[in-house]
Design an enzyme around this catalytic site. Structure first.
Site, PDB file in Angstrom:
ATOM      1  N   THR A  90       0.877  -1.189   0.000  1.00 29.03           N
ATOM      2  CA  THR A  90       0.000   0.000   0.000  1.00 29.03           C
ATOM      3  C   THR A  90       0.912   1.236   0.000  1.00 29.03           C
ATOM      4  O   THR A  90       1.368   1.639  -1.066  1.00 29.03           O
ATOM      5  CB  THR A  90      -0.970   0.007   1.198  1.00 29.03           C
ATOM      6  OG1 THR A  90      -0.244  -0.101   2.412  1.00 29.03           O
ATOM      7  CG2 THR A  90      -1.967  -1.121   1.092  1.00 29.03           C
TER       8      THR A  90
ATOM      9  N   LYS B 249       4.364  -7.152   3.785  1.00 24.46           N
ATOM     10  CA  LYS B 249       3.887  -5.821   3.489  1.00 24.46           C
ATOM     11  C   LYS B 249       3.647  -5.126   4.822  1.00 24.46           C
ATOM     12  O   LYS B 249       3.107  -5.729   5.747  1.00 24.46           O
ATOM     13  CB  LYS B 249       2.585  -5.923   2.704  1.00 24.46           C
ATOM     14  CG  LYS B 249       1.873  -4.616   2.466  1.00 24.46           C
ATOM     15  CD  LYS B 249       0.798  -4.355   3.493  1.00 24.46           C
ATOM     16  CE  LYS B 249       0.406  -2.888   3.443  1.00 24.46           C
ATOM     17  NZ  LYS B 249      -0.553  -2.523   4.460  1.00 24.46           N
TER      18      LYS B 249
ATOM     19  N   THR C  62      -1.573  -1.860   8.318  1.00 21.88           N
ATOM     20  CA  THR C  62      -1.720  -3.313   8.198  1.00 21.88           C
ATOM     21  C   THR C  62      -0.398  -3.973   7.848  1.00 21.88           C
ATOM     22  O   THR C  62       0.363  -3.496   7.031  1.00 21.88           O
ATOM     23  CB  THR C  62      -2.765  -3.663   7.130  1.00 21.88           C
ATOM     24  OG1 THR C  62      -4.026  -3.263   7.611  1.00 21.88           O
ATOM     25  CG2 THR C  62      -2.789  -5.156   6.859  1.00 21.88           C
TER      26      THR C  62
ATOM     27  N   GLU D 157       6.402   4.572   7.373  1.00 21.08           N
ATOM     28  CA  GLU D 157       5.886   5.694   6.589  1.00 21.08           C
ATOM     29  C   GLU D 157       6.706   6.944   6.877  1.00 21.08           C
ATOM     30  O   GLU D 157       6.767   7.406   8.012  1.00 21.08           O
ATOM     31  CB  GLU D 157       4.409   5.930   6.908  1.00 21.08           C
ATOM     32  CG  GLU D 157       3.526   4.870   6.278  1.00 21.08           C
ATOM     33  CD  GLU D 157       2.065   4.984   6.660  1.00 21.08           C
ATOM     34  OE1 GLU D 157       1.256   4.327   6.001  1.00 21.08           O
ATOM     35  OE2 GLU D 157       1.755   5.717   7.614  1.00 21.08           O
TER      36      GLU D 157
ATOM     37  N   ASN E  40       0.005  10.628   6.265  1.00 16.94           N
ATOM     38  CA  ASN E  40      -1.195  10.232   6.998  1.00 16.94           C
ATOM     39  C   ASN E  40      -2.251  11.314   7.100  1.00 16.94           C
ATOM     40  O   ASN E  40      -3.401  11.031   7.418  1.00 16.94           O
ATOM     41  CB  ASN E  40      -0.808   9.715   8.379  1.00 16.94           C
ATOM     42  CG  ASN E  40      -0.231   8.331   8.244  1.00 16.94           C
ATOM     43  OD1 ASN E  40      -0.907   7.433   7.790  1.00 16.94           O
ATOM     44  ND2 ASN E  40       1.043   8.183   8.590  1.00 16.94           N
TER      45      ASN E  40
ATOM     46  N   THR F 233      -8.260  11.214   1.366  1.00 12.96           N
ATOM     47  CA  THR F 233      -8.935  12.121   0.424  1.00 12.96           C
ATOM     48  C   THR F 233      -8.157  12.258  -0.885  1.00 12.96           C
ATOM     49  O   THR F 233      -7.063  11.754  -1.019  1.00 12.96           O
ATOM     50  CB  THR F 233      -9.107  13.510   1.074  1.00 12.96           C
ATOM     51  OG1 THR F 233      -7.896  13.869   1.699  1.00 12.96           O
ATOM     52  CG2 THR F 233     -10.208  13.457   2.096  1.00 12.96           C
TER      53      THR F 233
END
Lengths: 388, 388
Positions: free
Chosen positions: A143, A165, A176, A262, A383, A388
């Site tokens: 992702t 992942k 996740t 991230e 994040n 959106t």
């Protein structure tokens, strides 16, 4: 070494139009041509996604399986009865394609919560699945990950290969985490399950905060050997060797996830020594990698050991301040409770890509380890703008 | 209304050169000219700072006190025997200045961990302390706070006034939280302590993650009334009225801390309804305000309700997906388990400065509340550069 699957496994990963970007695969599978024993560890979230509920049923049946199907971009979580029906339908479509039964197919989803799977795209995608380069499956799972994550150990008589992942996560709940491991050893399902649970506790679970798991977290191991003369039995040297290799694969994947946090710029690797119990060492390690203030200090290359002390003290156990020693990338910061005037060297040490924080609690002989990443502007950017 | 202390209290706040910036006061005190009953709640961190250890002794003695001394810029935490001796010395210097005994003085520090107090500056600072505008004490407590935090309730027969400090914090551990509350009611120490603990659980503790407290967190209440005819006794209407007022003061200060979160642009106010137990409602509320992913979504004005669901599910209790309703600033997002197609209105609602997330668990009648702030680029900036 090129990543490959053990014998009698193949995989695929394709773009099934779940995402707009046509260069990013979003559907895939891992297929065992022989019946495979399966072990699994799942999210402890109160609202497990539909595919997790189905996989838990498959595992309870204690029967061998043939395939894991995965899609990214949509988590099929909090999708109610329709979501569950869609996950069953997916399982059935994969079974039809492979000429096997739905009960032999595991299904896995990751992505946005609360939207129904686009079943027409899933159906058309499954029709197209075949065998291709193993890395395509590793790509299809991703992702917000920036790199594929693979690990492999090859021995004379067996191989263990895994893909994972994880969107990294500074505070690791809810990004996740998926891991699929394939091996061609012969082992009973119960023993495989026991082994997986034990090893997940010191690998994947050490990059998460206990109890804080996403709705979709799933780690699956398939073992498709059928040479029962060579069965791996508990308590044997062969068992210990296999366990060490599986540990290595899981740890490599877990660290790869932590490294690809991230927005991360640095891996944080915390070693706790001198604990009274290993569970205590694990908790302390996790508390340190879970602290936003430690993570921002690492981003700022700031040897702010007060925050490390604070994270240790927040575990809520009894420690002795004057027994405590801390080093950052081998530069001593605290020695037996006393701060060492080493700030220049420590700041220097914190420029590296991996920050190893070593804590000796001075109370016993047990150890523990945990991994995380720094908390950066980019984490906030990713994040604040994901949905959106 | 101008902030003031109840009768027979005064305070001061001055620049004692602990910080370089001469416009930022860094030393102060709150003095009761009459003996004051005292209640206190302290950090649960394993390594309490030296002043916390001393204050806990003072409270155990169950004797009235006369003053609270506070310094910012230096936490006097993890400073060993020297740090403890310095805190005792500070207590003694304040007692000498006030012609009272050390056992009647509470000492409080906040700031950097692991450095010894500059005792010559502390000594000279205490010499200069007098009485000045109450806001000077509120200013002297601050570290990375951007605003002073005060609260006050004035009744015909008593007053309650409080000041607080909290560097906000997205993940609220380790940003030291201080609160000093003064009142002129007459109340026994034991009852005051019981009341404080009960009210801190639903106010200050609802802006922190349980067990995650800084080495220096301290909330103190002084009550210096001596009219034992008018004593506040448990179970009376007067007790309930005083309790409601004290609750109001603590809640106002707690929300002020949450609003002034480091780098915060929005206050997050979570209301849980329909819980089986109030403790469960409190836990769910805290899980939501404690989630980095919810906090970044709020920063991005993104009504990403999947993250709210995930935070609820991470509490580890049994909830019913089809009983769950969620609204953001009164815009329904989930109604009895079904997503409402309201994204435009929800995104609009998230532009406001306060984001009220209302969750009805649909399982009972109990409620709970928690407060936090969004996670922003500025939070990362502040915390990556605090020490150096």
């Amino acid at each position: 070494m090129t990543f490959s699957w053990p014998k009698n496994f193949y995989s695929d990963g394709i773009h099934g139009q779940l995402r707009r970007n046509p260069t990013k695969p979003d559907l895939g599978w891992l297929v065992s041509t022989k019946p495979a024993r399966v072990a699994g560890v799942f999210t402890r979230n109160t609202f497990p996604a539909a595919p997790v509920q189905i996989d838990q049923q498959v595992l309870r049946s204690n029967q061998p399986v043939h395939a894991i199907f995965v899609n990214s971009a949509n988590a099929n979580a909090f999708t109610g009865a329709t979501g569950l029906a869609n996950a069953y339908e997916t399982q059935k479509l994969v079974a039809n394609k492979l000429h096997t039964t739905p009960a032999e197919v595991l299904v896995v989803s990751t992505g946005i919560i609360g939207e129904q799977l686009p079943m027409e795209k899933i159906r058309r995608g499954i029709e197209r699945l075949q065998a291709s380069a193993p890395l395509n499956l590793a790509k299809a799972m991703l992702t917000t990950d920036t790199t594929t994550k693979t690990a492999q150990v090859t021995q004379a008589d067996y191989q263990i290969s895994g893909v994972a992942k994880g969107s990294g996560m500074i505070h690791p709940n809810m990004g996740t985490m998926l891991g699929f491991i394939a091996t061609d050893v012969t082992i009973k399902q119960g023993l495989l399950q026991q082994l997986l649970r034990e090893l997940v506790d010191v690998t994947f679970n050490q990059i998460t905060i206990d109890g804080d798991t996403s709705t979709n977290d799933t780690v699956l191991v398939l073992a498709n050997g059928d040479d029962w003369q060579a069965e791996i039995k508990a308590g044997t040297a062969k068992y210990e060797a296999f366990k060490a290799d599986l540990h290595q694969v899981l740890k490599t994947l877990a660290i790869a996830i932590a490294s690809d946090g991230e927005g991360a710029t640095r891996l944080i690797d915390v070693h706790i020594m001198g604990a009274r119990h290993s569970a205590s060492a694990q908790r302390v390690a996790k508390s340190i990698v879970g602290s936003n203030l430690v993570k921002t200090a690492v981003f700022g290359a700031d040897p702010n050991w007060g925050r490390i002390i604070d994270a240790i003290g927040n575990v809520g156990e009894v420690f002795e301040a004057d027994q405590l020693s801390i080093a950052i990338n081998q530069v001593p910061i605290i020695v037996a409770g006393n701060a060492v005037a080493n700030e220049g060297a420590a700041t220097q040490a914190m420029q590296q890509d991996t920050i190893v924080i070593t804590v000796d609690l001075g109370l016993g002989t047990e150890q523990g380890q945990a991994w995380g990443s720094d908390l950066t502007y980019e984490y906030v950017h990713i994040n604040a703008a994901y949905h959106t």
